[in-house]
Design a protein around this motif. Structure first.
Motif, PDB file in Angstrom:
ATOM      1  N   GLN A 134       9.580 -43.817  20.544  1.00 42.72           N
ATOM      2  CA  GLN A 134      10.948 -44.179  20.204  1.00 42.72           C
ATOM      3  C   GLN A 134      11.911 -43.916  21.360  1.00 42.72           C
ATOM      4  O   GLN A 134      12.881 -44.655  21.541  1.00 42.72           O
ATOM      5  N   THR A 135      11.646 -42.875  22.134  1.00 30.67           N
ATOM      6  CA  THR A 135      12.472 -42.613  23.314  1.00 30.67           C
ATOM      7  C   THR A 135      12.398 -43.783  24.277  1.00 30.67           C
ATOM      8  O   THR A 135      13.422 -44.236  24.820  1.00 30.67           O
ATOM      9  N   ALA A 136      11.197 -44.294  24.501  1.00 28.96           N
ATOM     10  CA  ALA A 136      11.034 -45.443  25.401  1.00 28.96           C
ATOM     11  C   ALA A 136      11.783 -46.662  24.868  1.00 28.96           C
ATOM     12  O   ALA A 136      12.414 -47.413  25.639  1.00 28.96           O
ATOM     13  N   GLU A 137      11.754 -46.857  23.550  1.00 29.24           N
ATOM     14  CA  GLU A 137      12.454 -47.990  22.949  1.00 29.24           C
ATOM     15  C   GLU A 137      13.970 -47.850  23.107  1.00 29.24           C
ATOM     16  O   GLU A 137      14.668 -48.822  23.435  1.00 29.24           O
ATOM     17  N   LEU A 138      14.478 -46.650  22.884  1.00 32.36           N
ATOM     18  CA  LEU A 138      15.913 -46.418  23.036  1.00 32.36           C
ATOM     19  C   LEU A 138      16.342 -46.557  24.492  1.00 32.36           C
ATOM     20  O   LEU A 138      17.419 -47.102  24.781  1.00 32.36           O
ATOM     21  N   GLN A 139      15.530 -46.090  25.403  1.00 39.22           N
ATOM     22  CA  GLN A 139      15.866 -46.223  26.818  1.00 39.22           C
ATOM     23  C   GLN A 139      15.842 -47.679  27.261  1.00 39.22           C
ATOM     24  O   GLN A 139      16.650 -48.086  28.106  1.00 39.22           O
ATOM     25  N   ALA A 140      14.949 -48.470  26.675  1.00 37.73           N
ATOM     26  CA  ALA A 140      14.946 -49.902  26.981  1.00 37.73           C
ATOM     27  C   ALA A 140      16.236 -50.554  26.494  1.00 37.73           C
ATOM     28  O   ALA A 140      16.817 -51.424  27.167  1.00 37.73           O
ATOM     29  N   TRP A 141      16.700 -50.134  25.315  1.00 39.37           N
ATOM     30  CA  TRP A 141      17.960 -50.660  24.776  1.00 39.37           C
ATOM     31  C   TRP A 141      19.131 -50.283  25.679  1.00 39.37           C
ATOM     32  O   TRP A 141      19.995 -51.115  25.984  1.00 39.37           O
ATOM     33  N   LEU A 142      19.151 -49.038  26.129  1.00 37.89           N
ATOM     34  CA  LEU A 142      20.221 -48.602  27.025  1.00 37.89           C
ATOM     35  C   LEU A 142      20.151 -49.333  28.360  1.00 37.89           C
ATOM     36  O   LEU A 142      21.191 -49.696  28.935  1.00 37.89           O
ATOM     37  N   THR A 143      18.954 -49.554  28.859  1.00 38.03           N
ATOM     38  CA  THR A 143      18.791 -50.258  30.133  1.00 38.03           C
ATOM     39  C   THR A 143      19.359 -51.663  30.045  1.00 38.03           C
ATOM     40  O   THR A 143      20.029 -52.145  30.973  1.00 38.03           O
ATOM     41  N   GLU A 144      19.115 -52.327  28.925  1.00 37.36           N
ATOM     42  CA  GLU A 144      19.650 -53.669  28.726  1.00 37.36           C
ATOM     43  C   GLU A 144      21.174 -53.650  28.703  1.00 37.36           C
ATOM     44  O   GLU A 144      21.823 -54.538  29.275  1.00 37.36           O
ATOM     45  N   ARG A 145      21.750 -52.644  28.070  1.00 39.89           N
ATOM     46  CA  ARG A 145      23.205 -52.555  28.018  1.00 39.89           C
ATOM     47  C   ARG A 145      23.800 -52.209  29.385  1.00 39.89           C
ATOM     48  O   ARG A 145      24.904 -52.637  29.717  1.00 39.89           O
ATOM     49  N   LEU A 146      23.086 -51.409  30.149  1.00 36.04           N
ATOM     50  CA  LEU A 146      23.560 -51.056  31.487  1.00 36.04           C
ATOM     51  C   LEU A 146      23.551 -52.262  32.409  1.00 36.04           C
ATOM     52  O   LEU A 146      24.485 -52.471  33.197  1.00 36.04           O
ATOM     53  N   GLY A 147      22.502 -53.075  32.316  1.00 38.40           N
ATOM     54  CA  GLY A 147      22.390 -54.253  33.167  1.00 38.40           C
ATOM     55  C   GLY A 147      22.336 -53.886  34.630  1.00 38.40           C
ATOM     56  O   GLY A 147      21.681 -52.917  35.026  1.00 38.40           O
ATOM     57  N   ALA A 148      23.059 -54.629  35.443  1.00 41.63           N
ATOM     58  CA  ALA A 148      23.062 -54.388  36.887  1.00 41.63           C
ATOM     59  C   ALA A 148      24.226 -53.510  37.328  1.00 41.63           C
ATOM     60  O   ALA A 148      24.401 -53.264  38.526  1.00 41.63           O
TER      61      ALA A 148
END
Length: 261
Positions: A134-148
């Motif tokens: 679940q940590t990996a899933e949440l970090q993927a979500w945050l990464t998408e929101r962070l973008g570039a």
């Protein structure tokens, strides 16, 4: 300002980062009754939930970290942590909401096993595996929101960064941090360069180093961990209902106010 807090509390860390970003002087204090669940005394009077953080600013006393952040932002608007654009403000608050609920619950559950040994053997391994996925899933979500972007708000550090910082940093402490070289890992590295965050993380590290010695207080009943809302849900749906039942039997967990007994 007086801030009742615990250095390991992700919610308190969020508030401390905001206060420091705004250059505000405050005194941090650990409530004497923290973790006991006592229903009398200054701590309980300030917050019937007996939770940190609590901010005392003159005759204003507030609890709930998001409410505290809103008060700080509105009473001390410079430098702003929220952007001006309504949609961008909503996105920042949404990031905070997911961090405060889903992400915090996963971190908390992993800590129950790692620090407080609520589960051992196969159950402990299963709970840690769930938390890692679940940590990996949440970090993927945050990464998408962070973008570039460098920060969640774009070019400048802001509200969402203050909210996400303690969550991701705790994952790093657990060995569950973002992949090296990834956008989220680079964001985490930038966090450490900000004095407000570096000071807060240093306090977390010092407190975390003492957890092994302090953990007995929470298993013998001297202190009781609070099982509430998303935390309780996480433990039950992740297969740890017997952890909750054991805590009730041994009297070393508690639930939030209002109390049922």
């Amino acid at each position: 300002m007086l801030l009742y807090e615990h250095p390991l509390s992700s919610y308190a860390q969020k508030v401390k980062i905001a206060l420091r970003e705004k250059g505000l002087d405050f005194t941090a204090a650990l409530p004497e009754d923290f973790g006991t669940g006592r229903r009398a005394g200054p701590f309980a009077e300030a917050n019937p939930r007996a939770e940190v953080p609590i901010l005392v600013d003159g005759d204003v006393t507030l609890f709930e970290s998001t409410v505290i952040l809103e008060y700080i932002e509105e009473s001390r608007p410079e430098p702003p942590l929220l952007p001006r654009d309504p949609a961008a403000r909503a996105r920042a608050r949404l990031t905070e909401e997911i961090c405060d609920t889903q992400y915090e619950a996963v971190n908390w559950g992993y800590g129950e096993v790692l620090w407080f040994r609520r589960a051992t053997g196969d159950l402990a391994e299963r709970l840690k595996a769930v938390a890692a996925r679940q940590t990996a899933e949440l970090q993927a979500w945050l990464t998408e929101r962070l973008g570039a972007a460098e920060w969640f708000g774009g070019a400048r550090f802001g509200w969402a960064d203050a909210a996400a910082a303690p969550m991701v940093n705790r994952s790093v402490h657990y060995g569950l941090g973002p992949e090296a070289g990834s956008p989220l890992a680079r964001w985490h590295a930038r966090l450490g360069e900000r004095p407000s965050v570096a000071a807060t993380f240093a306090e977390f590290d010092a407190a975390a180093a003492r957890m092994a010695a302090a953990s007995a207080h929470y298993t013998t009943g001297g202190r009781r961990r609070e099982y509430r809302d998303h935390r309780l849900e996480w433990m039950v749906r992740s297969g740890g209902v017997e952890v909750v039942l054991a805590g009730l039997r041994d009297g070393n967990i508690r639930f939030s106010w209002p109390h049922g007994d």
